[in-house]
Design an enzyme around this catalytic site. Structure first.
Site, PDB file in Angstrom:
ATOM      1  N   GLU A 253       9.320   7.711  -5.589  1.00 33.95           N
ATOM      2  CA  GLU A 253       8.232   6.749  -5.796  1.00 33.95           C
ATOM      3  C   GLU A 253       8.530   5.784  -6.938  1.00 33.95           C
ATOM      4  O   GLU A 253       7.883   4.747  -7.046  1.00 33.95           O
ATOM      5  CB  GLU A 253       6.909   7.487  -6.045  1.00 33.95           C
ATOM      6  CG  GLU A 253       6.858   8.227  -7.362  1.00 33.95           C
ATOM      7  CD  GLU A 253       5.553   9.003  -7.530  1.00 33.95           C
ATOM      8  OE1 GLU A 253       5.396  10.025  -6.843  1.00 33.95           O
ATOM      9  OE2 GLU A 253       4.706   8.586  -8.322  1.00 33.95           O
ATOM     10  N   ASP A 276       7.511   3.881  -2.091  1.00 33.67           N
ATOM     11  CA  ASP A 276       6.160   3.326  -2.067  1.00 33.67           C
ATOM     12  C   ASP A 276       6.310   1.888  -1.589  1.00 33.67           C
ATOM     13  O   ASP A 276       7.027   1.096  -2.203  1.00 33.67           O
ATOM     14  CB  ASP A 276       5.551   3.389  -3.482  1.00 33.67           C
ATOM     15  CG  ASP A 276       4.071   3.043  -3.464  1.00 33.67           C
ATOM     16  OD1 ASP A 276       3.720   2.000  -2.867  1.00 33.67           O
ATOM     17  OD2 ASP A 276       3.265   3.797  -4.033  1.00 33.67           O
ATOM     18  N   GLU A 340       0.390  10.558   3.128  1.00 35.98           N
ATOM     19  CA  GLU A 340      -0.190  10.987   1.848  1.00 35.98           C
ATOM     20  C   GLU A 340      -1.599  10.427   1.731  1.00 35.98           C
ATOM     21  O   GLU A 340      -1.794   9.205   1.797  1.00 35.98           O
ATOM     22  CB  GLU A 340       0.660  10.524   0.663  1.00 35.98           C
ATOM     23  CG  GLU A 340      -0.009  10.864  -0.663  1.00 35.98           C
ATOM     24  CD  GLU A 340       0.921  10.849  -1.862  1.00 35.98           C
ATOM     25  OE1 GLU A 340       1.921  10.118  -1.838  1.00 35.98           O
ATOM     26  OE2 GLU A 340       0.619  11.589  -2.830  1.00 35.98           O
TER      27      GLU A 340
HETATM   28 CA    CA Z   1       4.037  11.780  -6.830  1.00 37.32          CA
END
Ligand code: CA
Length: 392
Positions: A253, A276, A340
Site C-alpha cells: 500500500e 492502492d 477490502e
Molecule cells: Ca494496511
C-alpha cells in the site's frame, strides 16, 4: 470529448469515535477528490492519496498536470499517464506526483466509460464477476484505552461483523507488545470460529526477528495473511520473512507504479501485492502491476482506505481481475480476489455517493452503469470540502 476544467476538492469529516492503528491516532477522515469536466459538461471523478497531507498532491494537479490536460481527449488515460509521468520523472516517481496522477487517471477512465456507455471493467477486457466477497477491516485500538487487551470489546466487534455477513476479517496488531497483541488475535479467533478467514495488519511495526515470532503465532491461529510486517523499504527482511513464514506475506500500500511493484514482487517479498489505486498510479498502472504480479504467481488485492470514489474504482478493477490461477472452482481468498471493506465510521465512504456502495451478506455488488458506475452527491461534496475549490 475534450477536457474543459479540472477541479480539486479536499474533503474532511470527523468520525464518530477516534481510534489507533499501530502507527497513530485517527480522529477524522479526509479524501482528495478530483473532478474532470468535459466541454460537453460531463464529469469524471477520481481520488488521490491516502494518509499524507493532500496539499502537495493538489499542487501537483493544479500546477503541473492540469494545464497539460486542458483541451485533451480524456479517453486515452494510459497515453496521458506516460506523457505526464515522463515529464516529471526526474523528481516525481513516488509520492505526491503519482498520487496526483492516480486521481486524474481514475477520473479519465470514468469519462472514457461514460463516453462509450460501458463500465470500466468492460474497458479493461471484461468482468469475471458482478459481485465481490468483502473482508471487513477493523479491530483497531480504541482511543479511550489503546493499550488495554480487551477481549470483550473484540468479541463484540467480531459478532457485529458476523451479523453483517462477513466471512473474512482483518485486524490490527503492532501497537502493543507481541504477547498482548496475540491475546487480542486469539480472542477474535475464538469469537469467529475456524470457518472465518482472518488476516492481520501490523502497519510495518516490526523488525525481522519480531515479525518471525509473530508469524509463527499467526500460523498457529490459522491466519490467512500477515500484512506490512516490516518497513516497506526493507525488501531484504520482507524476503527473509516470506521464505520462512507459515502464513502468506502481504504488502504494497506504500508502493508506487509498476517500477515499485516490479521491485517488490521481483525480490520475492510478497504473496499478496496490495496496490492502492489512489496511490500507485490509478487504473492504468493497476493493469501493469497486475501483469507483473500474474507472471510471478502473486495475488493482487487492492488496498482501499478512501471515499466511495476510491472504493468504486477498486470494484471495477476487481471485477476485471481473473482468479489466480484461473480455475473451474473459485474460492474467495484461495483464488478469487476479495474487496477490502473498511468497517470504521467514514462519512466520506458512506454519504458521498447518491447510491452508496453497501455490503449485502458479506458481498458487494459491482456498479454496472457506465464508468465508475457511481454519482457523487454535490451537496455532500460541498459540505465536507474545506478548500476554496480550485479549478484549472
Ligand atoms: Ca494496511
Amino acid at each position: 470529448m475534450r477536457i474543459a476544467a479540472i477541479r480539486t476538492y479536499l474533503l474532511k469529516a470527523p468520525t464518530k469515535s477516534a481510534f489507533y492503528s499501530s502507527q497513530g491516532l485517527f480522529s477524522g477522515r479526509k479524501s482528495l477528490i478530483v473532478e474532470i469536466v468535459t466541454e460537453d459538461g460531463i464529469s469524471g471523478w477520481g481520488e488521490g492519496g491516502q494518509y499524507g497531507p493532500a496539499e502537495p498532491v493538489i499542487a501537483c494537479i493544479r500546477d503541473a498536470f492540469a494545464p497539460r490536460l486542458i483541451g485533451a481527449d480524456p479517453r486515452t488515460p494510459a497515453k496521458h499517464w506516460e506523457s505526464l509521468y515522463s515529464s516529471y520523472r526526474d523528481f516525481g516517481t513516488r509520492g505526491p506526483y503519482i498520487e496526483a496522477l492516480s486521481a486524474l487517471d481514475i477520473a479519465m477512465w470514468d469519462l472514457a466509460g461514460k463516453s462509450y456507455g460501458v463500465p470500466i471493467s468492460t474497458l479493461l477486457g471484461g468482468a469475471y464477476r458482478d459481485e465481490v466477497t468483502a473482508y471487513g477491516t477493523g479491530f483497531y485500538y480504541p482511543a479511550d484505552g489503546p493499550t488495554a487487551v480487551d477481549p470483550g470489546r473484540l468479541r463484540a466487534e467480531a459478532d457485529s461483523k458476523l451479523d453483517a455477513g462477513f466471512t473474512a476479517m482483518k485486524g490490527k496488531i503492532g501497537l502493543l507488545p507481541v504477547r498482548d497483541d496475540m491475546r487480542r488475535m486469539e480472542a477474535i479467533r475464538e469469537a469467529v470460529g475456524d470457518d472465518v478467514a482472518l488476516m492481520v495488519d501490523s502497519n510495518h511495526a516490526y523488525n525481522l526477528a519480531t515479525a518471525r515470532t509473530v508469524a509463527a503465532e499467526l500460523g498457529r491461529l490459522d491466519f490467512r495473511w500477515f500484512e506490512e510486517p516490516v518497513p516497506p523499504e526493507d525488501k531484504a527482511s520482507y524476503r527473509a520473512l516470506r521464505d520462512t513464514s507459515p502464513v502468506p506475506v502481504a504488502g504494497g500500500e506504500a508502493e508506487f507504479t509498476r517500477y515499485g511493484f516490479a521491485e517488490l514482487i521481483g525480490a520475492g517479498c510478497v504473496d499478496v501485492a496490495q496496490p492502492d489505486l489512489a496511490v500507485a498510479g490509478g487504473i492504468s498502472e493497476w493493469q501493469k502491476i497486475h501483469t507483473i504480479a500474474q507472471v510471478a504467481g502473486v495475488t493482487v488485492i487492492p488496498h482501499i482506505w478512501g471515499s466511495g470514489v476510491a472504493l468504486a474504482a477498486a470494484l471495477q478493477v476487481l471485477a476485471a481481475t481473473p482468479p489466480n490461477p484461473y480455475t473451474a472452482m473459485t474460492v474467495p481468498l484461495q483464488n478469487e480476489p476479495v474487496l477490502e471493506f473498511d468497517t470504521t465510521d467514514n462519512p466520506l465512504r458512506r454519504d458521498l455517493l447518491t447510491d452508496p456502495i453497501t455490503l449485502q451478506q458479506g458481498r458487494v455488488a459491482v456498479p454496472a452503469t457506465p464508468g465508475l458506475g457511481v454519482t457523487v452527491d454535490r451537496d455532500v461534496l460541498s459540505r465536507f470540502d474545506v478548500l476554496e475549490t480550485a479549478a484549472v
